[in-house]
Design an enzyme around this catalytic site. Structure first.
Site, PDB file in Angstrom:
ATOM      1  N   VAL A 283       0.796  -1.234   0.000  1.00  0.00           N
ATOM      2  CA  VAL A 283       0.000   0.000   0.000  1.00  0.00           C
ATOM      3  C   VAL A 283       0.830   1.287   0.000  1.00  0.00           C
ATOM      4  O   VAL A 283       0.520   2.230  -0.732  1.00  0.00           O
ATOM      5  CB  VAL A 283      -1.041  -0.041   1.148  1.00  0.00           C
ATOM      6  CG1 VAL A 283      -0.407   0.001   2.498  1.00  0.00           C
ATOM      7  CG2 VAL A 283      -2.052   1.062   0.970  1.00  0.00           C
TER       8      VAL A 283
ATOM      9  N   ARG B 283       7.365  -7.718  -7.000  1.00  0.00           N
ATOM     10  CA  ARG B 283       7.896  -9.086  -7.115  1.00  0.00           C
ATOM     11  C   ARG B 283       6.856 -10.005  -7.766  1.00  0.00           C
ATOM     12  O   ARG B 283       7.154 -10.771  -8.645  1.00  0.00           O
ATOM     13  CB  ARG B 283       8.283  -9.596  -5.730  1.00  0.00           C
ATOM     14  CG  ARG B 283       9.393 -10.611  -5.746  1.00  0.00           C
ATOM     15  CD  ARG B 283      10.073 -10.626  -4.403  1.00  0.00           C
ATOM     16  NE  ARG B 283       9.072 -10.634  -3.331  1.00  0.00           N
ATOM     17  CZ  ARG B 283       9.073 -11.490  -2.336  1.00  0.00           C
ATOM     18  NH1 ARG B 283       9.981 -12.439  -2.266  1.00  0.00           N
ATOM     19  NH2 ARG B 283       8.163 -11.409  -1.383  1.00  0.00           N
TER      20      ARG B 283
ATOM     21  N   VAL C  64      10.135  -1.512   0.043  1.00  0.00           N
ATOM     22  CA  VAL C  64       9.940  -2.878   0.533  1.00  0.00           C
ATOM     23  C   VAL C  64      10.264  -2.895   2.022  1.00  0.00           C
ATOM     24  O   VAL C  64      10.745  -1.902   2.572  1.00  0.00           O
ATOM     25  CB  VAL C  64      10.824  -3.899  -0.240  1.00  0.00           C
ATOM     26  CG1 VAL C  64      10.473  -3.909  -1.714  1.00  0.00           C
ATOM     27  CG2 VAL C  64      12.310  -3.628  -0.040  1.00  0.00           C
ATOM     28  N   LYS C  65      10.014  -4.003   2.668  1.00  0.00           N
ATOM     29  CA  LYS C  65      10.239  -4.132   4.110  1.00  0.00           C
ATOM     30  C   LYS C  65      11.694  -3.810   4.443  1.00  0.00           C
ATOM     31  O   LYS C  65      12.611  -4.252   3.743  1.00  0.00           O
ATOM     32  CB  LYS C  65       9.918  -5.579   4.500  1.00  0.00           C
ATOM     33  CG  LYS C  65       9.635  -5.805   5.940  1.00  0.00           C
ATOM     34  CD  LYS C  65       9.038  -7.205   6.060  1.00  0.00           C
ATOM     35  CE  LYS C  65       9.289  -7.903   7.368  1.00  0.00           C
ATOM     36  NZ  LYS C  65       9.471  -7.171   8.558  1.00  0.00           N
TER      37      LYS C  65
ATOM     38  N   GLY D 125       1.702   7.844   6.919  1.00  0.00           N
ATOM     39  CA  GLY D 125       0.907   6.634   6.725  1.00  0.00           C
ATOM     40  C   GLY D 125       0.421   6.526   5.294  1.00  0.00           C
ATOM     41  O   GLY D 125       0.883   7.233   4.389  1.00  0.00           O
TER      42      GLY D 125
ATOM     43  N   HIS E 258      11.617  11.496  14.337  1.00  0.00           N
ATOM     44  CA  HIS E 258      10.194  11.825  14.202  1.00  0.00           C
ATOM     45  C   HIS E 258       9.362  10.720  14.857  1.00  0.00           C
ATOM     46  O   HIS E 258       8.425  10.984  15.610  1.00  0.00           O
ATOM     47  CB  HIS E 258       9.820  11.967  12.720  1.00  0.00           C
ATOM     48  CG  HIS E 258       8.346  11.897  12.439  1.00  0.00           C
ATOM     49  ND1 HIS E 258       7.633  10.711  12.449  1.00  0.00           N
ATOM     50  CD2 HIS E 258       7.431  12.871  12.164  1.00  0.00           C
ATOM     51  CE1 HIS E 258       6.364  10.952  12.198  1.00  0.00           C
ATOM     52  NE2 HIS E 258       6.213  12.256  12.010  1.00  0.00           N
ATOM     53  N   ASN E 259       9.698   9.479  14.571  1.00  0.00           N
ATOM     54  CA  ASN E 259       8.925   8.367  15.129  1.00  0.00           C
ATOM     55  C   ASN E 259       9.104   8.256  16.636  1.00  0.00           C
ATOM     56  O   ASN E 259       8.157   7.918  17.348  1.00  0.00           O
ATOM     57  CB  ASN E 259       9.309   7.056  14.441  1.00  0.00           C
ATOM     58  CG  ASN E 259       8.625   6.897  13.093  1.00  0.00           C
ATOM     59  OD1 ASN E 259       8.263   7.883  12.469  1.00  0.00           O
ATOM     60  ND2 ASN E 259       8.459   5.681  12.641  1.00  0.00           N
TER      61      ASN E 259
ATOM     62  N   GLU F 156       6.897  10.682  17.965  1.00  0.00           N
ATOM     63  CA  GLU F 156       5.535  10.138  17.752  1.00  0.00           C
ATOM     64  C   GLU F 156       5.169   9.169  18.888  1.00  0.00           C
ATOM     65  O   GLU F 156       4.061   9.234  19.444  1.00  0.00           O
ATOM     66  CB  GLU F 156       5.514   9.433  16.396  1.00  0.00           C
ATOM     67  CG  GLU F 156       4.279   8.625  16.069  1.00  0.00           C
ATOM     68  CD  GLU F 156       4.441   7.855  14.734  1.00  0.00           C
ATOM     69  OE1 GLU F 156       4.806   8.486  13.716  1.00  0.00           O
ATOM     70  OE2 GLU F 156       4.248   6.626  14.717  1.00  0.00           O
TER      71      GLU F 156
ATOM     72  N   LYS G  96       7.203  -1.453  15.648  1.00  0.00           N
ATOM     73  CA  LYS G  96       8.000  -2.065  14.586  1.00  0.00           C
ATOM     74  C   LYS G  96       9.478  -1.781  14.745  1.00  0.00           C
ATOM     75  O   LYS G  96      10.293  -2.342  14.024  1.00  0.00           O
ATOM     76  CB  LYS G  96       7.524  -1.560  13.227  1.00  0.00           C
ATOM     77  CG  LYS G  96       6.125  -2.035  12.889  1.00  0.00           C
ATOM     78  CD  LYS G  96       5.860  -1.946  11.398  1.00  0.00           C
ATOM     79  CE  LYS G  96       4.375  -1.998  11.131  1.00  0.00           C
ATOM     80  NZ  LYS G  96       3.741  -0.695  11.481  1.00  0.00           N
TER      81      LYS G  96
ATOM     82  N   ARG H 234      32.298   6.495  42.058  1.00  0.00           N
ATOM     83  CA  ARG H 234      33.124   5.924  40.983  1.00  0.00           C
ATOM     84  C   ARG H 234      34.598   5.997  41.353  1.00  0.00           C
ATOM     85  O   ARG H 234      35.391   5.091  41.083  1.00  0.00           O
ATOM     86  CB  ARG H 234      32.883   6.677  39.666  1.00  0.00           C
ATOM     87  CG  ARG H 234      31.496   6.474  39.080  1.00  0.00           C
ATOM     88  CD  ARG H 234      31.300   7.286  37.812  1.00  0.00           C
ATOM     89  NE  ARG H 234      32.085   6.774  36.702  1.00  0.00           N
ATOM     90  CZ  ARG H 234      33.019   7.459  36.070  1.00  0.00           C
ATOM     91  NH1 ARG H 234      33.272   8.709  36.423  1.00  0.00           N
ATOM     92  NH2 ARG H 234      33.694   6.936  35.070  1.00  0.00           N
TER      93      ARG H 234
HETATM   94  C1  6PG Z   1       4.679   7.616   9.990  1.00  0.00           C
HETATM   95  C2  6PG Z   1       4.602   6.502  10.962  1.00  0.00           C
HETATM   96  C3  6PG Z   1       4.873   5.211  10.285  1.00  0.00           C
HETATM   97  C4  6PG Z   1       4.458   4.010  11.093  1.00  0.00           C
HETATM   98  C5  6PG Z   1       5.596   3.434  11.853  1.00  0.00           C
HETATM   99  C6  6PG Z   1       5.464   3.345  13.321  1.00  0.00           C
HETATM  100  O1  6PG Z   1       5.442   8.525  10.270  1.00  0.00           O
HETATM  101  O2  6PG Z   1       3.978   7.574   8.983  1.00  0.00           O
HETATM  102  O3  6PG Z   1       5.546   6.657  11.982  1.00  0.00           O
HETATM  103  O4  6PG Z   1       6.193   5.225   9.874  1.00  0.00           O
HETATM  104  O5  6PG Z   1       3.305   4.137  11.738  1.00  0.00           O
HETATM  105  O6  6PG Z   1       5.724   2.190  11.265  1.00  0.00           O
HETATM  106  O7  6PG Z   1       4.879   2.172  13.655  1.00  0.00           O
HETATM  107  P1  6PG Z   1       4.999   1.374  15.007  1.00  0.00           P
HETATM  108  O8  6PG Z   1       4.125   2.088  15.974  1.00  0.00           O
HETATM  109  O9  6PG Z   1       4.443   0.042  14.613  1.00  0.00           O
HETATM  110  O10 6PG Z   1       6.428   1.278  15.400  1.00  0.00           O
END
Ligand code: 6PG
Length: 521
Positions: free
Chosen positions: A20, A41, A82-83, A138, A193-194, A197, A268, A470
């Site tokens: 997607v 693929r 890809v993954k 997303g 960024h994540n 998040e 992830k 220490r």
């Molecule tokens: C984004 C998201 C996207 C995704 C990640 C986080 O910026 O569009 O961060 O990259 O949602 O895979 O996912 P997890 O919560 O599964 O780690």
């Protein structure tokens, strides 16, 4: 127009990997007038995309990577979706022999920045450009305008940047896309960024938990609270979707959907990578790390089941807030949420500065914040203010690689507007963390963020005692507040002090007859 037969040498960009995200990026390019060569693929996905969305623009369906490469105009731009991990390497290995010098390979997945650094170096040796691109927003963002964070060699941006800027989200007419820095910088910034998040989602979760367990506010009513918060300085995509999730009723049971969803958070890996990298570059991203740990704890199903049986709560039963104090408590939680969220941003940006020094990147925090104003998951009104605090957006401004930019706050919280905002939120923030602790509601990020704030501004930290410890067990030495150099106390000897070379420290002797000389008496 859709072309289902191969046309060599005219397509603007190739996309391989049509799950997607890849499919939506391909459609986004096509909708912006680019001819997009498609490859997957298994051919079925390619055909399905053309069958369903071929009318959206110009696609070239290809069967093999050879065909994909052959269909592209020069310099070839091949986007891999890809993954992350081994599949990316596998596609690169197949692509490289098919490409010519100056061609550009783009990895738009959530790859680890160290992989990107390695791949960039390997492809550079072959005269190819490898560009690791962070894409956020997303599925929906990929189709309608994501935030895009490209790294890689700067010269590749001339051929690639305009396409990416066209398909990116935009804010005030400016694309949420700009060249970030060399090799893995784009993926690093996406990773951070994540991380932010994760923290942002966790603080919202903590607010939800507090509002329910301390103030007794049920999900449907909380949806209204979050809607109202979305009209304040908290306005953001994540607050907006929180209200949506909270008002959703489960069709099967009639219960709030949030009560039917198993309370184990998935991940992830990008949040975990952020925490690990924070540790590696010496940046205290504790609030971000706590948000990762909170997900890990939630997923310890068996341990939690036992803990519920054997561990005492040690608190009076909640809710503890009386109905007449409810509005005040809600406002306190809102302020605590805002302050904690700001800390998460401060930590994320701090680690970007530390990483720039570690990896020799020229990261401009103002421009990076500008990319997050729209399209991405952490998009929020606040990001425009953060951008301005770091000198605004200027895509031509690159600090000396490996340094912090001149004239920018050392920490986001030091920008006058944020220092002021924190000062205003503090009383509420302390009350909320206190109430959570008293009620036994876990608020790892609210409390960790507050500890970070208090740690930053402390006159003295117990680190001095740690240095003493220490030195005691490992002769690691310490520095003194009153003299330069390093020192060691002979703990297992006569406990006099020696300097870093082991020479006795000569204490300044008081003048003879000095009345303050105690030893003379
Ligand atoms: C984004 C998201 C996207 C995704 C990640 C986080 O910026 O569009 O961060 O990259 O949602 O895979 O996912 P997890 O919560 O599964 O780690």
């Amino acid at each position: 127009m859709t072309e289902t037969s191969t046309v060599r040498g005219t397509a603007d960009i190739g996309v391989t990997g049509l799950a997607v995200m890849g499919a939506n990026l391909a459609r986004n390019f096509a909708r912006h007038g680019y001819t997009v060569a498609l490859h997957n693929r298994s051919r079925a996905k390619t055909d399905a995309l053309v069958a369903e969305h071929g009318h959206e623009g110009s696609f070239v369906a290809t069967e093999t990577l050879e065909e994909l490469v052959g269909s592209l105009a020069s310099p070839r731009r091949v986007l891999i979706m890809v993954k992350a991990g081994a599949p990316v390497d596998a596609v690169i290995d197949q692509l490289v022999p098919l490409l010519d010098e100056g061609d550009i390979v783009i990895d738009a997945g959530n790859s680890h920045y160290e992989d990107t650094r390695r791949r960039e170096a390997a492809l550079a040796e072959k005269g190819l450009h490898f560009v690791g691109v962070g894409v956020s927003g997303g599925e929906e963002g990929a189709l309608n305008g994501p935030a895009i964070m490209p790294g890689g060699p700067e010269e590749s941006y001339a051929a690639l940047g305009p396409l990416l800027e066209d398909i990116a989200a935009s804010y005030d007419g400016e694309p949420c896309c700009a060249w970030i820095g060399t090799d893995g910088a784009g993926h690093y910034v996406k990773m951070v960024h994540n991380g932010i998040e994760y923290a942002d989602m966790e603080v919202i979760g903590e607010a939800f938990d507090l509002l329910r367990r301390v103030a007794g506010i049920e999900p449907a009513e909380q949806a209204q609270v979050f809607d109202a918060w979305n009209q304040t300085e908290l306005a953001s995509y994540l607050i907006e979707i929180t209200a949506e999730v909270l008002q959703q009723v489960d069709a099967a049971t009639g219960a709030p959907l949030v009560d039917v969803i198993v309370d184990e958070a998935g991940q992830k890996g990008t949040g975990r990578w952020t925490a690990i990298s924070g540790l590696d570059v010496g940046s205290p991203v504790a609030a971000i790390a706590e948000s990762v740990f909170a997900r890990s704890l939630s997923a310890q199903t068996e341990v939690r089941a036992t803990a519920r049986e054997v561990l005492a709560a040690g608190v009076e039963s909640a809710p503890a807030v009386s109905p007449q104090d409810r509005d005040a408590f809600v406002e306190d939680v809102r302020q605590a949420l805002f302050a904690s969220k700001l800390v998460a941003y401060a930590q994320g940006l701090d680690m970007l500065s530390a990483a720039a020094i570690e990896y020799g990147w020229a990261l401009d925090l103002g421009t990076i914040a500008s990319l997050w104003r729209d399209g991405c998951i952490i998009r929020a009104d606040l990001l425009d203010v953060i951008m301005k605090a770091f000198g605004g957006r200027d895509t031509s401004r690159h600090p000396e690689p490996g340094t912090r930019a001149e004239g920018q706050p050392l920490n986001l919280l030091f920008a006058p507007e944020f220092a002021q905002a924190m000062a205003e939120a503090l009383p509420a923030w302390r009350r909320v963390v206190g109430a959570a602790v008293a009620a036994g509601v876990p608020v790892p990020v609210f409390s960790s963020a507050l500890a970070y704030y208090d740690g930053l501004r402390a006159d003295r930290l117990p680190a001095a005692l740690i240095q003493g410890q220490r030195d005691f067990f490992g002769a690691h030495t310490y520095r003194r507040t009153d003299r330069d150099g390093s020192f060691h106390t002979l703990w297992s000897g006569d406990r006099t002090e020696v300097d870093g070379d082991g020479a006795p420290v000569v204490m300044p002797q008081p003048a003879e007859g000095d009345p303050t000389d105690e030893t003379a008496r």
